[in-house]
Every structure is written in structure tokens, then in C-alpha cells.
Scaffold this motif. Structure first.
Motif, PDB file in Angstrom:
ATOM      1  N   TYR A   1      19.499   9.848   2.255  1.00  0.00           N
ATOM      2  CA  TYR A   1      18.841  10.220   3.505  1.00  0.00           C
ATOM      3  C   TYR A   1      18.218  11.599   3.298  1.00  0.00           C
ATOM      4  CZ  TYR A   1      20.743   6.144   5.727  1.00  0.00           C
ATOM      5  OH  TYR A   1      21.003   4.845   6.069  1.00  0.00           O
ATOM      6  N   SER A   2      16.905  11.653   3.383  1.00  0.00           N
ATOM      7  CA  SER A   2      16.213  12.821   2.846  1.00  0.00           C
ATOM      8  C   SER A   2      16.278  14.038   3.748  1.00  0.00           C
ATOM      9  CB  SER A   2      14.760  12.479   2.556  1.00  0.00           C
ATOM     10  OG  SER A   2      14.010  12.568   3.731  1.00  0.00           O
ATOM     11  N   MET A   3      16.601  13.875   5.011  1.00  0.00           N
ATOM     12  CA  MET A   3      16.657  15.047   5.880  1.00  0.00           C
ATOM     13  C   MET A   3      18.019  15.738   5.785  1.00  0.00           C
ATOM     14  SD  MET A   3      13.831  15.649   7.076  1.00  0.00           S
ATOM     15  CE  MET A   3      12.355  14.762   6.639  1.00  0.00           C
TER      16      MET A   3
ATOM     17  N   MET B   1       1.493   6.626  -5.679  1.00  0.00           N
ATOM     18  CA  MET B   1       1.382   6.124  -4.316  1.00  0.00           C
ATOM     19  C   MET B   1       1.579   4.624  -4.298  1.00  0.00           C
ATOM     20  SD  MET B   1      -1.828   6.133  -1.786  1.00  0.00           S
ATOM     21  CE  MET B   1      -1.564   5.444  -0.148  1.00  0.00           C
ATOM     22  N   GLY B   2       2.138   4.109  -3.202  1.00  0.00           N
ATOM     23  CA  GLY B   2       2.370   2.675  -3.078  1.00  0.00           C
ATOM     24  C   GLY B   2       3.837   2.412  -2.853  1.00  0.00           C
ATOM     25  N   GLY B   3       4.155   1.207  -2.340  1.00  0.00           N
ATOM     26  CA  GLY B   3       5.548   0.855  -2.087  1.00  0.00           C
ATOM     27  C   GLY B   3       5.841  -0.526  -2.638  1.00  0.00           C
TER      28      GLY B   3
ATOM     29  N   ILE C   1      18.155  -2.339   1.291  1.00  0.00           N
ATOM     30  CA  ILE C   1      18.325  -0.893   1.058  1.00  0.00           C
ATOM     31  C   ILE C   1      16.991  -0.226   0.738  1.00  0.00           C
ATOM     32  CG2 ILE C   1      18.843  -1.080  -1.435  1.00  0.00           C
ATOM     33  CD1 ILE C   1      20.970   1.149  -0.981  1.00  0.00           C
ATOM     34  N   ASP C   2      16.762   0.912   1.379  1.00  0.00           N
ATOM     35  CA  ASP C   2      15.591   1.743   1.118  1.00  0.00           C
ATOM     36  C   ASP C   2      16.027   2.801   0.108  1.00  0.00           C
ATOM     37  OD1 ASP C   2      14.082   4.202   1.354  1.00  0.00           O
ATOM     38  OD2 ASP C   2      13.185   3.492   3.211  1.00  0.00           O
ATOM     39  N   GLU C   3      15.510   2.703  -1.107  1.00  0.00           N
ATOM     40  CA  GLU C   3      15.876   3.661  -2.171  1.00  0.00           C
ATOM     41  C   GLU C   3      14.700   4.595  -2.462  1.00  0.00           C
ATOM     42  OE1 GLU C   3      18.804   4.083  -4.276  1.00  0.00           O
ATOM     43  OE2 GLU C   3      19.473   2.059  -4.826  1.00  0.00           O
ATOM     44  N   VAL C   4      13.892   4.810  -1.427  1.00  0.00           N
ATOM     45  CA  VAL C   4      12.667   5.598  -1.584  1.00  0.00           C
ATOM     46  C   VAL C   4      12.906   6.976  -2.210  1.00  0.00           C
ATOM     47  CG1 VAL C   4      11.074   6.896  -0.111  1.00  0.00           C
ATOM     48  CG2 VAL C   4      11.203   4.418   0.087  1.00  0.00           C
ATOM     49  N   HIS C   5      13.963   7.665  -1.769  1.00  0.00           N
ATOM     50  CA  HIS C   5      14.219   9.013  -2.300  1.00  0.00           C
ATOM     51  C   HIS C   5      15.059   8.993  -3.561  1.00  0.00           C
ATOM     52  CE1 HIS C   5      12.230  11.449   0.690  1.00  0.00           C
ATOM     53  NE2 HIS C   5      12.570  10.506   1.548  1.00  0.00           N
ATOM     54  N   ALA C   6      15.375   7.802  -4.043  1.00  0.00           N
ATOM     55  CA  ALA C   6      16.281   7.715  -5.188  1.00  0.00           C
ATOM     56  C   ALA C   6      15.635   7.094  -6.423  1.00  0.00           C
ATOM     57  CB  ALA C   6      17.514   6.916  -4.794  1.00  0.00           C
TER      58      ALA C   6
ATOM     59  N   ALA D   1      11.422   5.980  10.101  1.00  0.00           N
ATOM     60  CA  ALA D   1      10.522   5.393  11.100  1.00  0.00           C
ATOM     61  C   ALA D   1       9.950   4.041  10.649  1.00  0.00           C
ATOM     62  CB  ALA D   1       9.384   6.363  11.398  1.00  0.00           C
ATOM     63  N   SER D   2       9.650   3.901   9.367  1.00  0.00           N
ATOM     64  CA  SER D   2       9.030   2.658   8.885  1.00  0.00           C
ATOM     65  C   SER D   2       9.991   1.476   9.027  1.00  0.00           C
ATOM     66  CB  SER D   2       8.612   2.813   7.425  1.00  0.00           C
ATOM     67  OG  SER D   2       9.691   3.231   6.621  1.00  0.00           O
ATOM     68  N   MET D   3      11.287   1.725   8.870  1.00  0.00           N
ATOM     69  CA  MET D   3      12.264   0.652   9.037  1.00  0.00           C
ATOM     70  C   MET D   3      12.408   0.314  10.523  1.00  0.00           C
ATOM     71  SD  MET D   3      15.056   2.065   6.321  1.00  0.00           S
ATOM     72  CE  MET D   3      15.966   0.602   5.919  1.00  0.00           C
TER      73      MET D   3
ATOM     74  N   GLY E   1       5.502   6.958  -4.276  1.00  0.00           N
ATOM     75  CA  GLY E   1       4.976   8.201  -3.716  1.00  0.00           C
ATOM     76  C   GLY E   1       5.874   9.409  -3.910  1.00  0.00           C
ATOM     77  N   LYS E   2       7.129   9.183  -4.297  1.00  0.00           N
ATOM     78  CA  LYS E   2       8.044  10.326  -4.409  1.00  0.00           C
ATOM     79  C   LYS E   2       8.323  10.598  -5.892  1.00  0.00           C
ATOM     80  CE  LYS E   2       8.779   9.986   0.381  1.00  0.00           C
ATOM     81  NZ  LYS E   2       9.321   9.265   1.515  1.00  0.00           N
ATOM     82  N   ALA E   3       9.520  10.261  -6.393  1.00  0.00           N
ATOM     83  CA  ALA E   3       9.814  10.661  -7.780  1.00  0.00           C
ATOM     84  C   ALA E   3       8.831  10.079  -8.799  1.00  0.00           C
ATOM     85  CB  ALA E   3      11.244  10.297  -8.150  1.00  0.00           C
TER      86      ALA E   3
ATOM     87  N   PHE F   1      19.519  -0.155   5.602  1.00  0.00           N
ATOM     88  CA  PHE F   1      19.954   1.236   5.450  1.00  0.00           C
ATOM     89  C   PHE F   1      19.263   1.884   4.257  1.00  0.00           C
ATOM     90  CE2 PHE F   1      23.144   0.710   1.937  1.00  0.00           C
ATOM     91  CZ  PHE F   1      23.118  -0.678   1.842  1.00  0.00           C
ATOM     92  N   GLU F   2      19.456   3.184   4.114  1.00  0.00           N
ATOM     93  CA  GLU F   2      18.859   3.921   2.998  1.00  0.00           C
ATOM     94  C   GLU F   2      19.968   4.323   2.036  1.00  0.00           C
ATOM     95  OE1 GLU F   2      16.504   7.246   4.425  1.00  0.00           O
ATOM     96  OE2 GLU F   2      15.787   6.100   6.137  1.00  0.00           O
ATOM     97  N   SER F   3      19.607   4.674   0.818  1.00  0.00           N
ATOM     98  CA  SER F   3      20.624   5.231  -0.085  1.00  0.00           C
ATOM     99  C   SER F   3      20.688   6.734   0.150  1.00  0.00           C
ATOM    100  CB  SER F   3      20.335   4.874  -1.536  1.00  0.00           C
ATOM    101  OG  SER F   3      19.076   5.351  -1.962  1.00  0.00           O
TER     102      SER F   3
ATOM    103  N   SER G   1       0.811  -1.225   0.000  1.00  0.00           N
ATOM    104  CA  SER G   1       0.000   0.000   0.000  1.00  0.00           C
ATOM    105  C   SER G   1       0.838   1.265   0.000  1.00  0.00           C
ATOM    106  CB  SER G   1      -0.891   0.076   1.242  1.00  0.00           C
ATOM    107  OG  SER G   1      -1.418  -1.170   1.552  1.00  0.00           O
ATOM    108  N   SER G   2       2.020   1.215   0.606  1.00  0.00           N
ATOM    109  CA  SER G   2       2.881   2.402   0.660  1.00  0.00           C
ATOM    110  C   SER G   2       4.309   1.949   0.924  1.00  0.00           C
ATOM    111  CB  SER G   2       2.426   3.349   1.774  1.00  0.00           C
ATOM    112  OG  SER G   2       2.752   2.812   3.040  1.00  0.00           O
ATOM    113  N   GLY G   3       5.234   2.903   0.794  1.00  0.00           N
ATOM    114  CA  GLY G   3       6.627   2.612   1.128  1.00  0.00           C
ATOM    115  C   GLY G   3       6.749   2.265   2.606  1.00  0.00           C
ATOM    116  N   TYR G   4       6.008   2.975   3.429  1.00  0.00           N
ATOM    117  CA  TYR G   4       6.034   2.714   4.873  1.00  0.00           C
ATOM    118  C   TYR G   4       5.654   1.259   5.140  1.00  0.00           C
ATOM    119  CZ  TYR G   4       5.354   3.430   9.866  1.00  0.00           C
ATOM    120  OH  TYR G   4       5.459   3.354  11.232  1.00  0.00           O
TER     121      TYR G   4
END
Ligand SMILES: *Cc1c(COP(=O)(O)O)cnc(C)c1O
Length: 419
Positions: free
Chosen positions: A201-203, A266-268, A226-231, A156-158, A260-262, A197-199, A126-129
């Protein structure tokens, strides 16, 4: 006639007062979140209609903190694919994948994702989270006596997925491979391990040392997640993420991402070896017991993924824009956190000031950037997280840079004093 006796009991729990206290607490700490009422209009992003909650007139503002990095949310290819699926198959999925069956929209999207990352299989959530929570939670449960090695700045989701698995966890300092090695070395070699880990880090806008982490994983017999959500969508020649850009996708056991990002939808999802994906599909509660995404969302996501495998124009524009913004801020010596990613975190360094800068941007300049305060980021590093998307023009960027430079000059004392 039945008569009910109403007894007045004292000392009952006061729910209303309790919840009011909960809210008062975060208000006192300056952590209460209020949302800006923004309406995007297809074709006009990064402009949107802002409706002030003080009853002021709606007006057009420019969005400067969206995760729709490539403007795909309004791309005709995506909008048309969604519309067609909506008209063909209706609004809802009608149930879980188990109940309502799998549609061709699911199957085609998962094939497209497996191909994107060069993996055997993919699974959509349903989402990346939900994908992080479901996948990490399930893997940690299914691997006997598993230990997680988790980056200190993981999303947080990880964190929730790791926690839900009830497996042991070791936190390594952010992007610190020496610390990670120390922790791996200290663990029983025979126990199953997952490095999560993430690729990007969005903050902070920095990027993980993926290759070094994979080397350690090989040496100490760990799986890599690896979480590549922002990539995804934005990095790599086909949008496969930072791991694709660096030629490392084959070294990662599980690549997780979002639409949901690039990708602007919506969805993961997760991708990996068939047996790993099948295990998550078969055991993850958050996959099994929830209604699946509807055809319109799946079709839009697939159109976006497929488009960005072959089209580079959006990526080039986004990167040109990010570089231009950084160059303008550099020239004026504004304190942004320098990283290799597309994200530009501009540090204000004090929570009230950060909120005030954000308010001024909206009220005086019709620019929307939300303030990012503790606990999302450490105290003293409160910031505005700027994203120059493919949909911004060079004029938009110059206008924004001028506004920020002017603000930092006029409020010099205020901002520099705390930054
Ligand atoms: C946004 C985000 C997620 C969650 O993705 P959604 O699709 O928004 O649920 C997961 N990981 C990271 C690092 C994120 O920033």
C-alpha cells in the motif's frame, strides 16, 4: 433573406460560474492541486530540471517521490528497445487490438508477463488504472450474483472497477483478516466471491497478509485478485512482486501490475488462468474499445520486465537506499510510518504545514517531494511520501536526511505541534 430572431431567455444555466465554484470549493478546502513543471533528463535521474511557474530561472532539483523506483525509465536496455521499436514500427498502434491486429510486441510482452507470474496467460491494458477498472468491472459482471470483498485502502482504480461491475461489495478494515473472515462467513457460501486487495500500500508503506488472505479465500471459496502495482519489478527474485518473494504466486487467481512504476514505462496488465484472461479480453470495454499501446511502449516494457527477471543490481541498490534512509530517520527520531516496504511516509500531520514543508524543500534545498493531503490520506496524517530509488546515491540520501533533520529541528514547534 433569412432573419433569425434572438430571444433573450433568463434563468439559463450559468456554466462558467458553476465551474468556477467547483474550483473555488476545493481551493477553500486546501485540496487544489498544482503541478510542478519537471523535466527528467535521460541519464541524470533522480535529477530533473524544474521550471518555476512564477517565471523564475529553470534549475536542477533532486526528485524524492518518484515511482520509477529502479530508475528503469532511463535504463539503456529500456530506452534502446523503445527506440528500436519506434524506428521499426512507427509512433502509434493504429487502432485497437481488434482493428489493427496484435503485433509481436503485444504477444511477446504478454508471454513475458505470464512467465513472470507463473500463469497461463496475460493481458496488457493502457495503464494499471485501466487494468484494475476493466478486470474487476468485468469479473464482477460475468460472475452471477458476485460479492466483492475489498480492502478499505484499495486504490481508486479498484474501487471504480468494483463499482462499475454493479456487484455487491463488502469493505474489510485495512489488512484486517479477522474482519475479512467475519464478512466472508456471513455471506452465502454458494455465491461467487472475489477478494480484492493490494500487496504494497503505497501511501502507508505497509504490506498485506497475503498468505492469510489466500487461506481464507480457500476456506470460503473466493477468488483472489491482488494489485502488485508498487511491487512488481522490485520484490521477488525475478521482480514478480511480494507474492513471488513469499512463494505465493500460485495461490492468487489474478495478479495485476503496471509498467508505470518500477518498470519505468507505461501500461498495465493482469495475469491468470487462460479462461479468466480470455473472459476479460472478450468482455472488458476498456480493453476492447481503445487504441492499444504503441510498439515503442510495449517493447520498452518488455525489455524492462525481462531485464529485471535476471538483474538484481537495481533491486539491491533500491533496497540498500531505502534501508539507509530509514536508518538515518530512525537515528534522528523523525516520525515516519514504519512498514516493511521500500516506501517511507514521513508524517507532518497538518495540510498547510505539509504543503509548506514541501515548498521549503523545493525553494531552499532544490528537493522535490509533493505533499500528500486529504482526501488521498486521512486528515491529521498529511505526509511526504519519500522514495529512495536505485538511482539515488548514498550522498543524495545523506544530503536529504540532513535537510529533513535540520528542518524538523528548526521548525520543531511548527511541525511537532501538529504531528
Ligand atoms: C498507481 C496505481 C495504480 C494505477 O497504475 P497506473 O499504471 O499508474 O495507471 C493502480 N493501483 C495502485 C495501487 C496504484 O498505486
Amino acid at each position: 433573406m433569412l432573419k433569425l430572431k434572438v430571444l433573450k431567455v433568463v434563468n439559463l444555466f450559468d456554466y462558467d460560474a458553476h465551474f468556477k465554484d467547483c474550483i473555488a470549493g476545493i481551493k477553500r478546502e486546501g485540496r487544489y492541486r498544482s503541478f510542478a513543471n519537471l523535466e527528467r533528463i535521460t541519464g541524470r535521474f533522480p535529477k530533473a530540471i524544474y521550471r518555476p511557474d512564477n517565471g523564475g530561472e529553470p534549475r536542477e532539483v533532486t526528485i524524492w517521490c518518484s515511482n520509477d523506483y529502479l530508475g528503469m525509465g532511463q535504463h539503456p536496455v529500456v530506452v534502446n528497445a523503445s527506440r528500436e521499436a519506434l524506428e521499426n514500427s512507427g509512433a502509434g498502434a493504429g487502432g485497437t487490438r481488434n482493428i489493427s491486429g496484435t503485433t509481436r510486441y503485444h504477444v511477446e510482452l504478454e508471454e513475458s508477463l505470464a512467465d513472470l507470474h507463473g500463469k497461463e496467460a496475460a493481458l496488457v491494458f493502457s495503464s494499471g488504472y485501466v487494468s484494475n477498472e476493466g478486470a474487476l468491472g468485468t469479473l464482477g459482471k460475468m460472475l452471477p450474483d458476485c460479492i466483492f470483498f475489498s480492502d478499505a485502502l484499495n486504490h481508486a482504480s479498484m474501487i471504480h472497477g468494483v463499482r462499475d461491475s454493479k456487484a455487491e461489495k463488502r469493505i474489510f478494515r485495512h489488512n484486517d483478516v479477522e474482519h475479512l473472515e467475519e464478512l466472508l462467513k456471513a455471506a452465502d457460501p454458494a455465491r461467487p466471491k472475489i477478494i480484492a486487495f493490494e500487496s504494497v500500500y503505497s501511501m502507508d508503506g505497509d504490506i498485506a497478509p497475503i498468505e492469510e488472505i489466500c487461506d481464507l479465500a480457500d476456506q470460503y471459496g473466493a477468488m483472489t485478485y491482488i494489485d502488485e502495482v508498487h511491487a512488481v519489478g522490485l520484490y521477488g527474485p525475478r521482480g514478480g512482486g511480494v507474492a513471488e518473494e513469499r512463494g505465493l504466486m500460485h495461490r492468487l487467481d489474478i495478479i495485476e501490475g503496471t509498467f508505470g512504476k518500477a518498470y519505468g514505462c507505461m501500461g498495465g496488465f493482469i495475469t491468470g488462468k487462460a479462461e479468466v484472461i480470455d473472459t476479460v479480453r472478450s468482455f472488458a470495454s476498456s480493453f476492447i474499445f481503445t487504441t492499444s499501446l504503441p510498439p515503442s511502449v510495449l517493447a520498452g516494457a518488455r525489455a524492462s520486465v525481462e531485464h529485471l527477471k535476471v538483474s538484481d543490481i537495481e533491486r539491491q541498490r533500491a533496497w540498500r537506499n531505502a534501508r539507509h534512509l530509514k536508518a538515518r530517520l530512525d537515528a534522528a527520531d523523525l516520525p515516519y510510518m514504519k512498514g516493511d516496504s521500500h516506501i517511507v511516509p514521513l508524517v507532518v500531520g497538518e495540510p498547510n504545514c505539509c504543503r509548506e514543508v514541501s515548498n521549503l524543500l523545493m525553494e531552499e534545498h532544490n528537493v522535490y517531494v509533493q505533499p500528500i493531503n486529504y482526501p488521498t490520506v486521512p486528515k491529521g496524517t498529511e505526509r511526504l511520501r519519500l522514495t529512495a530509488t536505485a538511482a539515488h546515491t548514498i550522498e543524495d540520501i545523506d544530503a536529504m536526511a540532513d535537510i529533513l533533520i535540520h528542518m524538523w529541528e528548526t521548525h520543531h514547534g511548527l511541525i511537532r505541534a501538529v504531528a
